[in-house]
Design a protein around this motif. Sequence first.
Motif, PDB file in Angstrom:
ATOM      1  N   PRO A  93     -53.098 118.204  13.025  1.00 22.15           N
ATOM      2  CA  PRO A  93     -52.272 117.848  14.178  1.00 22.15           C
ATOM      3  C   PRO A  93     -52.821 116.576  14.815  1.00 22.15           C
ATOM      4  CG  PRO A  93     -52.940 120.144  14.275  1.00 22.15           C
ATOM      5  CD  PRO A  93     -53.727 119.507  13.174  1.00 22.15           C
ATOM      6  N   SER A  94     -51.925 115.669  15.146  1.00 22.09           N
ATOM      7  CA  SER A  94     -52.337 114.375  15.671  1.00 22.09           C
ATOM      8  C   SER A  94     -51.396 113.919  16.766  1.00 22.09           C
ATOM      9  CB  SER A  94     -52.317 113.328  14.552  1.00 22.09           C
ATOM     10  OG  SER A  94     -53.104 113.746  13.469  1.00 22.09           O
ATOM     11  N   LEU A  95     -51.932 113.086  17.628  1.00 23.91           N
ATOM     12  CA  LEU A  95     -51.125 112.403  18.634  1.00 23.91           C
ATOM     13  C   LEU A  95     -51.106 110.927  18.270  1.00 23.91           C
ATOM     14  CD1 LEU A  95     -52.498 114.090  21.867  1.00 23.91           C
ATOM     15  CD2 LEU A  95     -50.286 114.493  20.765  1.00 23.91           C
ATOM     16  N   VAL A  96     -49.925 110.335  18.303  1.00 20.37           N
ATOM     17  CA  VAL A  96     -49.786 108.919  17.965  1.00 20.37           C
ATOM     18  C   VAL A  96     -49.362 108.179  19.228  1.00 20.37           C
ATOM     19  CG1 VAL A  96     -48.622 107.228  16.499  1.00 20.37           C
ATOM     20  CG2 VAL A  96     -49.166 109.508  15.595  1.00 20.37           C
ATOM     21  N   ILE A  97     -50.164 107.170  19.579  1.00 20.83           N
ATOM     22  CA  ILE A  97     -49.922 106.363  20.765  1.00 20.83           C
ATOM     23  C   ILE A  97     -49.700 104.928  20.282  1.00 20.83           C
ATOM     24  CG2 ILE A  97     -50.900 105.518  22.934  1.00 20.83           C
ATOM     25  CD1 ILE A  97     -52.595 108.467  21.485  1.00 20.83           C
ATOM     26  N   GLU A  98     -48.538 104.375  20.591  1.00 19.49           N
ATOM     27  CA  GLU A  98     -48.245 102.996  20.197  1.00 19.49           C
ATOM     28  C   GLU A  98     -47.911 102.187  21.440  1.00 19.49           C
ATOM     29  OE1 GLU A  98     -46.581 103.178  15.721  1.00 19.49           O
ATOM     30  OE2 GLU A  98     -45.146 103.835  17.244  1.00 19.49           O
ATOM     31  N   TYR A  99     -48.464 100.975  21.500  1.00 24.59           N
ATOM     32  CA  TYR A  99     -48.203 100.100  22.637  1.00 24.59           C
ATOM     33  C   TYR A  99     -48.402  98.647  22.229  1.00 24.59           C
ATOM     34  CZ  TYR A  99     -53.333 100.267  23.118  1.00 24.59           C
ATOM     35  OH  TYR A  99     -54.676 100.208  22.895  1.00 24.59           O
ATOM     36  N   VAL A 100     -47.974  97.769  23.109  1.00 31.42           N
ATOM     37  CA  VAL A 100     -48.211  96.338  22.954  1.00 31.42           C
ATOM     38  C   VAL A 100     -48.933  95.894  24.219  1.00 31.42           C
ATOM     39  CG1 VAL A 100     -47.159  94.055  22.671  1.00 31.42           C
ATOM     40  CG2 VAL A 100     -46.123  96.054  21.555  1.00 31.42           C
ATOM     41  N   ARG A 101     -50.015  95.163  24.026  1.00 29.81           N
ATOM     42  CA  ARG A 101     -50.795  94.648  25.155  1.00 29.81           C
ATOM     43  C   ARG A 101     -50.933  93.134  25.016  1.00 29.81           C
ATOM     44  NH1 ARG A 101     -55.477  92.771  23.244  1.00 29.81           N
ATOM     45  NH2 ARG A 101     -56.572  93.851  21.594  1.00 29.81           N
ATOM     46  N   SER A 102     -51.260  92.494  26.121  1.00 29.83           N
ATOM     47  CA  SER A 102     -51.532  91.070  26.056  1.00 29.83           C
ATOM     48  C   SER A 102     -52.886  90.866  25.385  1.00 29.83           C
ATOM     49  CB  SER A 102     -51.515  90.454  27.458  1.00 29.83           C
ATOM     50  OG  SER A 102     -52.535  91.023  28.257  1.00 29.83           O
ATOM     51  N   GLY A 103     -53.129  89.657  24.941  1.00 29.18           N
ATOM     52  CA  GLY A 103     -54.394  89.305  24.316  1.00 29.18           C
ATOM     53  C   GLY A 103     -54.661  87.830  24.510  1.00 29.18           C
ATOM     54  N   PRO A 104     -55.858  87.370  24.183  1.00 25.97           N
ATOM     55  CA  PRO A 104     -56.203  85.970  24.430  1.00 25.97           C
ATOM     56  C   PRO A 104     -55.327  84.970  23.669  1.00 25.97           C
ATOM     57  CG  PRO A 104     -57.999  87.125  23.310  1.00 25.97           C
ATOM     58  CD  PRO A 104     -56.945  88.141  23.622  1.00 25.97           C
ATOM     59  N   ARG A 105     -54.773  85.394  22.530  1.00 23.24           N
ATOM     60  CA  ARG A 105     -53.936  84.492  21.725  1.00 23.24           C
ATOM     61  C   ARG A 105     -52.539  85.060  21.503  1.00 23.24           C
ATOM     62  NH1 ARG A 105     -58.082  82.434  17.080  1.00 23.24           N
ATOM     63  NH2 ARG A 105     -59.487  81.298  18.478  1.00 23.24           N
ATOM     64  N   GLY A 106     -52.094  85.889  22.416  1.00 22.53           N
ATOM     65  CA  GLY A 106     -50.756  86.458  22.304  1.00 22.53           C
ATOM     66  C   GLY A 106     -50.784  87.977  22.278  1.00 22.53           C
ATOM     67  N   ALA A 107     -49.595  88.544  22.333  1.00 25.14           N
ATOM     68  CA  ALA A 107     -49.448  89.999  22.389  1.00 25.14           C
ATOM     69  C   ALA A 107     -50.009  90.667  21.131  1.00 25.14           C
ATOM     70  CB  ALA A 107     -47.985  90.359  22.574  1.00 25.14           C
ATOM     71  N   VAL A 108     -50.575  91.870  21.322  1.00 21.65           N
ATOM     72  CA  VAL A 108     -51.179  92.641  20.232  1.00 21.65           C
ATOM     73  C   VAL A 108     -50.489  93.996  20.156  1.00 21.65           C
ATOM     74  CG1 VAL A 108     -53.313  93.715  19.398  1.00 21.65           C
ATOM     75  CG2 VAL A 108     -53.399  91.468  20.518  1.00 21.65           C
ATOM     76  N   VAL A 109     -50.044  94.358  18.956  1.00 22.31           N
ATOM     77  CA  VAL A 109     -49.444  95.662  18.682  1.00 22.31           C
ATOM     78  C   VAL A 109     -50.575  96.619  18.307  1.00 22.31           C
ATOM     79  CG1 VAL A 109     -47.870  96.935  17.167  1.00 22.31           C
ATOM     80  CG2 VAL A 109     -47.322  94.572  17.848  1.00 22.31           C
ATOM     81  N   VAL A 110     -50.599  97.784  18.924  1.00 20.43           N
ATOM     82  CA  VAL A 110     -51.663  98.754  18.665  1.00 20.43           C
ATOM     83  C   VAL A 110     -51.043 100.107  18.333  1.00 20.43           C
ATOM     84  CG1 VAL A 110     -53.683  99.950  19.612  1.00 20.43           C
ATOM     85  CG2 VAL A 110     -53.203  97.572  20.281  1.00 20.43           C
ATOM     86  N   GLN A 111     -51.569 100.737  17.297  1.00 25.15           N
ATOM     87  CA  GLN A 111     -51.211 102.112  16.968  1.00 25.15           C
ATOM     88  C   GLN A 111     -52.499 102.913  16.932  1.00 25.15           C
ATOM     89  OE1 GLN A 111     -50.308 103.714  12.937  1.00 25.15           O
ATOM     90  NE2 GLN A 111     -48.255 104.004  13.807  1.00 25.15           N
ATOM     91  N   MET A 112     -52.597 103.891  17.809  1.00 29.63           N
ATOM     92  CA  MET A 112     -53.768 104.765  17.881  1.00 29.63           C
ATOM     93  C   MET A 112     -53.331 106.152  17.439  1.00 29.63           C
ATOM     94  SD  MET A 112     -55.954 105.869  21.257  1.00 29.63           S
ATOM     95  CE  MET A 112     -56.315 104.179  21.659  1.00 29.63           C
TER      96      MET A 112
END
Length: 156
Positions: A93-112
């Motif tokens: 069983p897993s929880l999937v968290i996806e978001y986009v955050r700002s970063g020093p060289r542009g937006a970053v897509v993250v999947q945890m």
Amino acid sequence: GEAATKLAGIAMPRGQKVNLFRANSNPPTTYAGIAINASDSEMSPADVMAASDAEIAELGSVMRQMFEQAFAEQNWQLIRFDPVRREMVDGHPSLVIEYVRSGPRGAVVVQMTRLLIGDKEISLNLSYRQSETGLWKPIVAYMRSTFRVSPLSPTD
């Protein structure tokens, strides 16, 4: 990733988060990263399976607030936060968290992906620069689809 998850016989320190594996893309003109962490878990696999959709949504709201606060301290912004979802990953069983955050060289897509295994949690964090989606998204998807976790020994 597969080599980093073969943890049978390796005891994890109680109460600590341990980085098992971390890698970033090369050359540094692009950005993608993978991190695999292990820690004690506040939730059990049964908790995740028994949680209602409303409880998962509430957990997502709490997580969103935590991310917003943490990012503000780093002068980043949370640009998008998708609803937290429950999935089975390699039979866990897993929880999937996806978001986009700002970063020093542009937006970053993250999947945890937080895999719950007994009283432990394995966190698979995959990220890439949003402007490089065409390059990194299929690679990150492949890495996620091939992720496997060896059983933990009784002393882990």
